[in-house]
Enzyme design. Structure first.
Site, PDB file in Angstrom:
ATOM      1  NE  ARG A 166      -3.823  -2.272   0.336  1.00  0.00           N
ATOM      2  CZ  ARG A 166      -3.625  -3.516  -0.102  1.00  0.00           C
ATOM      3  NH1 ARG A 166      -2.525  -3.818  -0.781  1.00  0.00           N
ATOM      4  NH2 ARG A 166      -4.512  -4.466   0.101  1.00  0.00           N
ATOM      5  CB  SER A 241      -8.689  -1.935   4.387  1.00  0.00           C
ATOM      6  OG  SER A 241      -9.085  -3.169   3.866  1.00  0.00           O
ATOM      7  CD  GLU A 337      -5.620   0.178   2.388  1.00  0.00           C
ATOM      8  OE1 GLU A 337      -5.363  -0.794   3.119  1.00  0.00           O
ATOM      9  OE2 GLU A 337      -6.300   0.091   1.349  1.00  0.00           O
TER      10      GLU A 337
END
Ligand SMILES: Cc1cc2nc3c(=O)[nH]c(=O)nc-3n(C[C@H](O)[C@H](O)[C@H](O)COP(=O)(O)OP(=O)(O)OC[C@H]3O[C@@H](n4cnc5c(N)ncnc54)[C@H](O)[C@@H]3O)c2cc1C
Length: 342
Positions: A166, A241, A337
């Site tokens: 990520r 998420s 995130e």
């Protein structure tokens, strides 16, 4: 002569972010071609701008005073091919999942595991999107990006993007410096690599009684799994998420494991252990909790949701409370995130 959508009154961004947060933009400009984008960058060369794709990875916490530039460039083009591979250049404003479906119709392999991820192509490199054992970097060839201040167009190679979990250069040293214009992916034309390393995929395929899956079957399995466990932003506001899975040292891991022997984990390297943030949040008692209209999803503790009229600040405060609780309880820092837009 081109026509651009320029809106100068306060403009609601509620329909432009999957959290469904109702904040306004002072100025909203939707650009559909490179010359349009260049003229916008020229106009605002002395101001900061805010770049918006599909709005599925951001939490807007207040009205945006900067001009919001919505990237709407479209087009899909095969730029090169050999016997086994095809290189496809996709413009930044194309929808990711629609593009996945296009690759499947053409029997091009590589991104079937990434089916149904919301958002646009241009944002995919920003956090190196990933799911079910595959990341963008596995098929990434290069991307073209325009420097917001100098307007220089640069091609970033795979190595230059510095992809991680990520992560990319666009979230670190080059943050907010470039607008991605297009992404070129290298996909397979035959001998597709079928990736079923994630147990849930093989279970789903078994349920579907498929024992020799094609890339199209993998996509169907992924779609079924995602629809069964992830909330649809059209029904309940969310950004997927909210937190990244933390990677901790073996020492920290062993300390926590002593107290929680059942804790799931995944060894990244000799001294790096990844722990599912969802497990930490659930164990801390947040799963399914609701605070006004902000909450933690009932099936997925990693997903924060907007039950209707939560403000970005309320969701952000909940995220902060979760982070602090995890730190106090486990001594582990969990990072967001989702991009928090202050
Ligand atoms: C239900 C749900 C499930 C999800 N599942 C996953 C998943 O499995 N895996 C995963 O990795 N992600 C997942 N996400 C997160 C999200 O879909 C991805 O991060 C996606 O790539 C975001 O695309 P976007 O166009 O919506 O980006 P936006 O939210 O519009 O933007 C994200 C960031 O990129 C910047 N940006 C946008 N476009 C450009 C551009 N052209 N150039 C430069 N910067 C730009 C923005 O300024 C912002 O900082 C999920 C989200 C939701 C809502």
């Amino acid at each position: 002569m081109f026509v651009m959508k320029f809106l100068n009154q306060m403009y609601s961004l509620k329909a432009y972010n999957t959290f469904g947060i109702d904040v306004n933009a002072k100025e909203f400009i939707s650009v559909s071609s490179l010359p349009e984008l260049q003229s916008v960058l020229e106009k605002y060369k002395h101001e900061d701008i805010f770049v918006l794709g599909g709005g599925s990875n951001m939490l807007l916490t207040q009205d945006i005073q900067k001009p919001v530039v919505h990237i709407n460039l479209t087009g899909i083009q095969i730029v090169k091919q050999d016997k086994s591979h095809v290189w496809v250049e996709v413009q930044a404003g194309e929808n990711w999942h629609q593009f996945v479906l296009w690759t499947l119709e053409n029997d091009f392999g590589g991104i079937e595991n990434l089916s149904l991820i919301p958002g646009n192509i241009g944002s995919a490199p920003i956090q190196n999107i990933g799911a079910y054992g595959v990341e963008l970097k596995d098929v990434f060839d290069s991307c073209k990006a325009i420097n917001i201040k100098t307007q220089e167009i640069k091609t970033f190679t795979l190595a230059e993007c510095k992809f991680g979990y990520r992560e990319s250069v666009f979230k670190s040293s080059e943050k907010d410096k470039y607008i991605i214009l297009s992404v070129t992916l290298k996909l397979t034309k035959k001998d597709h690599k079928i990736s079923t390393s994630y147990g849930v995929i093989s279970n789903e395929l078994q349920k579907m009684e498929i024992y020799n899956p094609t890339i199209q079957d993998i996509s169907k399995a992924v779609i079924a799994i995602r629809q069964s466990k992830l909330p649809d932003p059209k029904e309940i506001g969310n950004s997927g998420s909210f937190f990244k899975n933390p990677v901790v040292t073996r020492k920290t891991f062993e300390k926590v494991q002593e107290q929680y022997p059942e804790m799931p984990f995944y060894e990244v390297s000799e001294n790096e252990i990844k722990i599912p943030a969802g497990w930490l949040i659930e164990t801390a008692g947040f799963k399914g909790k609701r605070f006004g209209d902000a909450g933690v999803h009932q099936k997925q503790a990693l997903v924060l949701v907007n039950y209707g009229n939560a403000t970005g600040k309320e969701i952000y405060d909940l995220a902060k409370t979760i982070q602090k609780t995890i730190l106090d309880k486990f001594g582990i820092v969990i990072e967001t995130e989702v991009n928090i837009v202050p």
